[in-house]
Design an enzyme around this catalytic site. Structure first.
Site, PDB file in Angstrom:
ATOM      1  CD  GLU A 182      -2.722   0.955   2.617  1.00  0.00           C
ATOM      2  OE1 GLU A 182      -3.546   1.854   2.838  1.00  0.00           O
ATOM      3  OE2 GLU A 182      -2.520   0.003   3.396  1.00  0.00           O
ATOM      4  CG  ASP A 230      -3.185   8.928   6.846  1.00  0.00           C
ATOM      5  OD1 ASP A 230      -3.048   7.701   6.949  1.00  0.00           O
ATOM      6  OD2 ASP A 230      -3.526   9.497   5.799  1.00  0.00           O
TER       7      ASP A 230
END
Length: 243
Positions: free
Chosen positions: A34, A45
């Site tokens: 990823e 995030d």
């Protein structure tokens, strides 16, 4: 074999190390790579990943060049990670650019959170281009919704157990996985703030694999390249050892 998904930020901590570690993932038992494209605002995030984004931006690294070169040396599936809200106005062109460099899978963590009213449209457009969408869901989403969309996710359904990486939650990750496993009609990969100590528990609870990112980025941030590879090997060992 349980899936192991490893996250890397494109070009972090530099071109050479990024390429080197990416080329070694398959031999360490990694099933998917990823790769994060630094966004304008990484709202979902955690601090470690955000810091890596800022660092890559400060170096003015050509991310698209990095992606093109990575495709040539990596022989496991690549899933691009970025935020859809940045590409709403040029969505089709963005996906065509992604597909043209040899990447055919993408994950938008904000798709089913901030743009959920149009998710079918975005999935259909991607499909028409040849891009597979990996869907990202969270414990805050309705069970019936997760059940219904789970078969639409390519490769697997990504279950982010925390609202953002690195944020503690008042319930065990294994409990969350047990609850969702019963109605998810797809392979289930768990990540987004999953700690190393939780891996065996979530797999026993029904996860088909795990995704790890921040712990790897922390190793690379401290220039511990060998430590990053060793951590990946250790995680694969844990996954292989779960009965």
């Amino acid at each position: 074999m349980k899936y192991l998904v490893v996250y890397l930020t494109a070009g972090f901590p530099n071109d050479r190390i990024f390429m080197d570690i990416a080329s070694k993932l398959k031999d360490r038992g990694v099933n998917y790579l990823e790769i994060g494209i630094p966004p304008k605002y990484a709202k979902y995030d955690g601090p470690v990943i955000r810091k890596s984004y800022r660092y890559v931006k400060s170096l003015s690294i050509d991310v698209w060049r990095i992606l093109k070169e990575t495709v040539k040396i990596v022989d496991i599936p690549i899933i691009l990670l970025t935020y859809l809200e940045e590409y709403v106005d040029n969505y089709r062109q963005f996906l065509e650019n992604v597909y043209s460099i040899g990447i055919d899978s993408i994950l938008f963590p904000d798709l089913l959170i901030d743009l959920v009213d149009r998710y079918i449209e975005y999935i259909d457009i991607a499909k028409s281009i040849g891009i597979k969408i990996v869907l990202f869901v969270t414990p805050s989403m309705p069970d019936k919704f997760i059940e219904n969309i789970s078969p639409l996710s390519s490769h697997f359904l990504y279950y982010g157990i925390r609202p953002t990486t690195g944020i503690p939650i008042p319930i065990t990750s294994s409990t969350l996985v047990k609850r969702i496993r019963g109605f998810v009609r797809n392979k289930l990969v768990v990540g987004f703030g999953l700690s190393i100590d939780e891996i065996a528990d979530v797999v026993r609870a029904g996860a088909d694999g795990i995704a790890i990112g921040s712990a790897i980025i922390e190793k690379l941030e401290s220039n511990d390249f060998d430590g990053a590879l060793k951590l990946i090997e250790d995680i694969r060992g844990v996954l292989n050892g779960v009965e």
